[in-house]
Enzyme design. Sequence first.
Site, mmCIF file in Angstrom:
data_model
loop_
_atom_site.group_PDB
_atom_site.id
_atom_site.type_symbol
_atom_site.label_atom_id
_atom_site.label_comp_id
_atom_site.label_asym_id
_atom_site.label_seq_id
_atom_site.Cartn_x
_atom_site.Cartn_y
_atom_site.Cartn_z
ATOM 1 N N THR A 121 0.856 -1.198 0.000
ATOM 2 C CA THR A 121 0.000 0.000 0.000
ATOM 3 C C THR A 121 0.889 1.244 0.000
ATOM 4 O O THR A 121 1.683 1.439 0.914
ATOM 5 C CB THR A 121 -0.905 -0.008 1.240
ATOM 6 O OG1 THR A 121 -1.693 -1.191 1.175
ATOM 7 C CG2 THR A 121 -1.810 1.212 1.276
ATOM 8 N N LEU A 153 -6.980 -7.470 1.266
ATOM 9 C CA LEU A 153 -7.128 -8.602 2.199
ATOM 10 C C LEU A 153 -7.425 -8.127 3.601
ATOM 11 O O LEU A 153 -6.821 -7.180 4.083
ATOM 12 C CB LEU A 153 -5.816 -9.405 2.270
ATOM 13 C CG LEU A 153 -5.168 -9.783 0.960
ATOM 14 C CD1 LEU A 153 -3.858 -10.492 1.228
ATOM 15 C CD2 LEU A 153 -6.120 -10.665 0.184
ATOM 16 N N GLU A 155 -7.150 -9.266 7.501
ATOM 17 C CA GLU A 155 -6.494 -10.266 8.341
ATOM 18 C C GLU A 155 -7.566 -11.172 8.925
ATOM 19 O O GLU A 155 -8.664 -10.723 9.239
ATOM 20 C CB GLU A 155 -5.703 -9.589 9.459
ATOM 21 C CG GLU A 155 -4.526 -8.825 8.904
ATOM 22 C CD GLU A 155 -3.592 -8.328 9.995
ATOM 23 O OE1 GLU A 155 -3.593 -8.889 11.083
ATOM 24 O OE2 GLU A 155 -2.873 -7.364 9.710
ATOM 25 N N LYS A 204 -6.828 2.191 -3.299
ATOM 26 C CA LYS A 204 -6.535 1.504 -2.036
ATOM 27 C C LYS A 204 -6.711 2.440 -0.829
ATOM 28 O O LYS A 204 -7.392 2.116 0.142
ATOM 29 C CB LYS A 204 -5.103 0.947 -2.086
ATOM 30 C CG LYS A 204 -4.609 0.346 -0.784
ATOM 31 C CD LYS A 204 -5.396 -0.897 -0.404
ATOM 32 C CE LYS A 204 -5.212 -1.248 1.052
ATOM 33 N NZ LYS A 204 -4.508 -2.437 1.314
ATOM 34 N N LEU A 250 -20.678 -1.205 10.054
ATOM 35 C CA LEU A 250 -21.490 -0.293 10.866
ATOM 36 C C LEU A 250 -21.629 -0.875 12.270
ATOM 37 O O LEU A 250 -22.681 -0.754 12.889
ATOM 38 C CB LEU A 250 -22.872 -0.091 10.228
ATOM 39 C CG LEU A 250 -22.938 0.803 8.986
ATOM 40 C CD1 LEU A 250 -24.372 0.935 8.489
ATOM 41 C CD2 LEU A 250 -22.362 2.213 9.259
ATOM 42 N N GLY A 257 -8.623 -0.482 14.784
ATOM 43 C CA GLY A 257 -7.170 -0.518 14.976
ATOM 44 C C GLY A 257 -6.564 -1.322 13.849
ATOM 45 O O GLY A 257 -7.114 -1.359 12.755
ATOM 46 N N CYS A 260 -3.547 -1.565 9.238
ATOM 47 C CA CYS A 260 -3.923 -0.880 7.982
ATOM 48 C C CYS A 260 -4.678 0.427 8.193
ATOM 49 O O CYS A 260 -4.219 1.479 7.764
ATOM 50 C CB CYS A 260 -4.757 -1.813 7.118
ATOM 51 S SG CYS A 260 -3.812 -3.198 6.514
HETATM 52 C C1 UDX Z 1 -8.593 -3.737 6.430
HETATM 53 C C2 UDX Z 1 -9.477 -3.764 5.181
HETATM 54 O O1 UDX Z 1 -10.767 -4.315 5.521
HETATM 55 C C3 UDX Z 1 -8.816 -4.555 4.066
HETATM 56 O O2 UDX Z 1 -9.600 -4.501 2.879
HETATM 57 C C4 UDX Z 1 -7.431 -3.961 3.790
HETATM 58 O O3 UDX Z 1 -6.746 -4.687 2.796
HETATM 59 C C5 UDX Z 1 -6.618 -3.928 5.078
HETATM 60 O O4 UDX Z 1 -7.321 -3.212 6.092
HETATM 61 P P1 UDX Z 1 -8.027 -5.424 8.426
HETATM 62 O O5 UDX Z 1 -7.118 -4.371 8.970
HETATM 63 O O6 UDX Z 1 -7.546 -6.825 8.362
HETATM 64 O O7 UDX Z 1 -8.499 -5.067 6.911
HETATM 65 O O8 UDX Z 1 -9.323 -5.422 9.353
HETATM 66 P P2 UDX Z 1 -10.870 -5.067 9.245
HETATM 67 O O9 UDX Z 1 -11.654 -6.308 9.320
HETATM 68 O O10 UDX Z 1 -11.163 -4.174 8.124
HETATM 69 O O11 UDX Z 1 -11.058 -4.289 10.634
HETATM 70 C C6 UDX Z 1 -10.276 -3.142 10.953
HETATM 71 C C7 UDX Z 1 -10.644 -2.594 12.305
HETATM 72 O O12 UDX Z 1 -11.960 -2.026 12.261
HETATM 73 C C8 UDX Z 1 -10.688 -3.625 13.433
HETATM 74 O O13 UDX Z 1 -10.076 -3.050 14.577
HETATM 75 C C9 UDX Z 1 -12.167 -3.867 13.677
HETATM 76 O O14 UDX Z 1 -12.439 -4.249 15.005
HETATM 77 C C10 UDX Z 1 -12.742 -2.487 13.365
HETATM 78 N N1 UDX Z 1 -14.152 -2.528 12.940
HETATM 79 C C11 UDX Z 1 -14.504 -3.148 11.778
HETATM 80 C C12 UDX Z 1 -15.121 -1.889 13.716
HETATM 81 O O15 UDX Z 1 -14.818 -1.295 14.760
HETATM 82 N N2 UDX Z 1 -16.420 -1.895 13.280
HETATM 83 C C13 UDX Z 1 -16.805 -2.507 12.129
HETATM 84 O O16 UDX Z 1 -18.006 -2.466 11.802
HETATM 85 C C14 UDX Z 1 -15.813 -3.167 11.345
#
Ligand code: UDX
Length: 432
Positions: A121, A153, A155, A204, A250, A257, A260
Amino acid sequence: MKLCIIGSGYVGLVSGACFAEVGHHVICVDNDARKVEMLRAGGIPIYEPGLEEIVKRNVASGRLEFTTSTEEGVDGSEIVFIAVPTPPQADGSVDLSYIEKVAREIAGVLKEYRVIVDKSTVPVKTGEKVADTIRRYNKAGADFDVVSNPEFLREGCAVPDLMNPDRVVIGGNSERAIALMRRVYEPFMAPVIVTDINSAELIKHAANSFLALKISYINAVAQVCEASGADVEKVADGIGSDKRIGRNFLNAGIGYGGSCFPKDIAAFIAISDQLGVPFNLLKEVQRINRTQRDRFLAKIREALWVLKDKKIAVWGITFKPDTDDVRTSVAVDVINDLLKEGAHVTAYDPKGMEKAVEFKLIDGAKLASSPLEAAQGAEALIVATEWKEFDSVDLAELKAAMHTPLIFDGRNLLDPERVRGFGFTYLSVGRS
Ligand code: UDX
């Protein structure tokens, strides 16, 4: 096809393994000789559901190889992916030194036409710099094209995300390179969006920022719900069932956190500032995210009055469930906030404890071997990560284990009525 992936971190390893799984021949290059040895022997440095089986199967079939030699990787492939870290700097901008170094290394061994793909990224306009660098350092004068191919992606579900992508973005300025890239992704049967390099890079940052914006939006709504006695889950269902909005991302809580969102939003703000178009909306997204944790702590303080010497259990250390990643985790921040105020914290996490210890992230907290053990004698329990395992804990046993039946659910994981039915005092985020 013959592919090379430079960097066997999270993105590089999952991408390499999945490319091999669909029939490509993949050479993964990493400068960490110990990691390369481990991967050759079938070991996996990260926890990601489904990854280990794919790596083992493809190493055994000879389609997935690991090496420390960039030359071997570049010589033996038609396409070279760059998947090295792009860590944040203090001002929020991205440290592109690993990308620059790899571009020079590729230039040093490039003898004939290759497509060089940026998968890490990066801020918009990085592709131009990669191309300039390769041109400048390649003494052989070899032909090449640069392409941007960002990954999306998540995690914890990176393997299914890669095997069944919503879309594949290919940003390039050469038809030859785009045709080769299409062949890479043919087996995945996903919609392909072809753009110029700058647009692909922007997609991205803009996608991750929009998802974070959705989270901060619902968290701001949760604050209004708390002030008015409404229920944020019902509001989220109500607005999310509009197809134009969607229910995903939502879920209100103590904030986003991970490795990413915080980094990518800061980077998008920094590059927008540099380009002279400050993105103030995203600064507000960051502010709301910080506020969620502060408000949650204020709730805990209000209920417990004094935190010093209080015995507090915390369920969850990772930044989200189904991962062992504890980097930039709100759960870690909450634990450290409690420790700072003199609380005695016992934490439990299904996958994140080893890394939390390795990186010394929650020094001062005790670790337990089960959710119930963590709750033993606790005057309050905090749910900081929404692991499914926590929702199936026997509430009668939990109540018997705790000193005081008080739960702060920072992820709205538990059912309020059920929990209250067992005699707990239960506080969550934005739910009446
Ligand atoms: C994210 C993007 O979803 C992905 O497409 C990109 O490539 C990398 O960054 P990731 O960091 O693995 O992926 O986690 P994600 O599932 O998106 O959640 C990120 C954070 O948001 C987590 O801390 C999660 O707890 C929080 N979250 C997610 C919320 O607080 N509320 C939600 O409704 C969704």
